[in-house]
Design a protein around this motif. Sequence first.
Motif, PDB file in Angstrom:
ATOM      1  N   TYR A  17      43.434  37.562  57.068  1.00  0.00           N
ATOM      2  CA  TYR A  17      42.925  38.096  58.336  1.00  0.00           C
ATOM      3  C   TYR A  17      43.195  37.053  59.401  1.00  0.00           C
ATOM      4  O   TYR A  17      43.160  35.853  59.121  1.00  0.00           O
ATOM      5  N   HIS A  18      43.424  37.486  60.608  1.00  0.00           N
ATOM      6  CA  HIS A  18      43.728  36.528  61.675  1.00  0.00           C
ATOM      7  C   HIS A  18      42.500  35.734  62.130  1.00  0.00           C
ATOM      8  O   HIS A  18      42.634  34.719  62.786  1.00  0.00           O
ATOM      9  N   SER A  19      41.301  36.201  61.750  1.00  0.00           N
ATOM     10  CA  SER A  19      40.083  35.466  62.104  1.00  0.00           C
ATOM     11  C   SER A  19      38.934  35.877  61.194  1.00  0.00           C
ATOM     12  O   SER A  19      38.973  36.942  60.564  1.00  0.00           O
ATOM     13  N   SER A  20      37.903  35.041  61.153  1.00  0.00           N
ATOM     14  CA  SER A  20      36.709  35.378  60.371  1.00  0.00           C
ATOM     15  C   SER A  20      36.016  36.591  60.977  1.00  0.00           C
ATOM     16  O   SER A  20      35.467  37.424  60.266  1.00  0.00           O
ATOM     17  N   VAL A  91      36.914  34.067  55.775  1.00  0.00           N
ATOM     18  CA  VAL A  91      38.294  33.627  55.943  1.00  0.00           C
ATOM     19  C   VAL A  91      38.270  32.105  56.055  1.00  0.00           C
ATOM     20  O   VAL A  91      37.510  31.548  56.839  1.00  0.00           O
ATOM     21  N   THR A  92      39.092  31.448  55.268  1.00  0.00           N
ATOM     22  CA  THR A  92      39.134  29.986  55.332  1.00  0.00           C
ATOM     23  C   THR A  92      39.826  29.536  56.614  1.00  0.00           C
ATOM     24  O   THR A  92      40.744  30.189  57.105  1.00  0.00           O
ATOM     25  N   GLU A  93      39.349  28.435  57.153  1.00  0.00           N
ATOM     26  CA  GLU A  93      39.938  27.882  58.373  1.00  0.00           C
ATOM     27  C   GLU A  93      41.374  27.410  58.123  1.00  0.00           C
ATOM     28  O   GLU A  93      42.232  27.538  58.976  1.00  0.00           O
ATOM     29  N   LYS A  94      41.620  26.912  56.931  1.00  0.00           N
ATOM     30  CA  LYS A  94      42.909  26.305  56.613  1.00  0.00           C
ATOM     31  C   LYS A  94      44.053  27.320  56.507  1.00  0.00           C
ATOM     32  O   LYS A  94      45.113  27.152  57.095  1.00  0.00           O
ATOM     33  N   ASP A  95      43.844  28.404  55.743  1.00  0.00           N
ATOM     34  CA  ASP A  95      44.965  29.316  55.482  1.00  0.00           C
ATOM     35  C   ASP A  95      44.700  30.782  55.830  1.00  0.00           C
ATOM     36  O   ASP A  95      45.520  31.641  55.535  1.00  0.00           O
ATOM     37  N   ALA A  96      43.555  31.080  56.474  1.00  0.00           N
ATOM     38  CA  ALA A  96      43.218  32.431  56.930  1.00  0.00           C
ATOM     39  C   ALA A  96      43.172  33.460  55.808  1.00  0.00           C
ATOM     40  O   ALA A  96      43.515  34.618  55.995  1.00  0.00           O
ATOM     41  N   VAL A  97      42.749  33.047  54.620  1.00  0.00           N
ATOM     42  CA  VAL A  97      42.634  33.927  53.459  1.00  0.00           C
ATOM     43  C   VAL A  97      41.148  34.070  53.098  1.00  0.00           C
ATOM     44  O   VAL A  97      40.391  33.108  53.172  1.00  0.00           O
ATOM     45  N   VAL A  98      40.741  35.271  52.710  1.00  0.00           N
ATOM     46  CA  VAL A  98      39.361  35.517  52.322  1.00  0.00           C
ATOM     47  C   VAL A  98      39.082  34.861  50.970  1.00  0.00           C
ATOM     48  O   VAL A  98      39.796  35.116  49.990  1.00  0.00           O
ATOM     49  N   LYS A  99      38.065  34.008  50.943  1.00  0.00           N
ATOM     50  CA  LYS A  99      37.678  33.306  49.717  1.00  0.00           C
ATOM     51  C   LYS A  99      36.165  33.168  49.652  1.00  0.00           C
ATOM     52  O   LYS A  99      35.495  33.163  50.685  1.00  0.00           O
ATOM     53  N   VAL A 100      35.647  33.022  48.439  1.00  0.00           N
ATOM     54  CA  VAL A 100      34.251  32.644  48.254  1.00  0.00           C
ATOM     55  C   VAL A 100      34.190  31.134  48.442  1.00  0.00           C
ATOM     56  O   VAL A 100      34.987  30.398  47.857  1.00  0.00           O
TER      57      VAL A 100
END
Length: 116
Positions: A17-20, A91-100
Amino acid sequence: MAGKWLDVALTQLGKSYHSSGAFVAFVMNTSKIETNAQNSQWSPTLNDLVQEVPDLKKIENARPGDLLFWGKLSHPYSVGIYIGGSHFISVTEKDAVVKVQVLNDNWCPEFVGSVF
């Protein structure tokens, strides 16, 4: 209600995602969670998301399904969904991927929003 919301969020693990805010808005809109604002859709803009949450509180009072916000009330810069046990999905700040992710003292949210 929080269970369905969290289920939708978890189906997004690994997606970009492009942002949280965009991630959280997708989850809220897909789950059909009503917004506190006059429009019928949740906004991906963090300042708007804060306004759309009916109940803001301190992090110590977070419950699963609550939105965690980083930054000032007037200028948040990130948002995630609390899943309990000091874990949240965003969404992680580093790679914009959804993670726990795990809450920690170095990056703890400033306030929480509850829609339930």
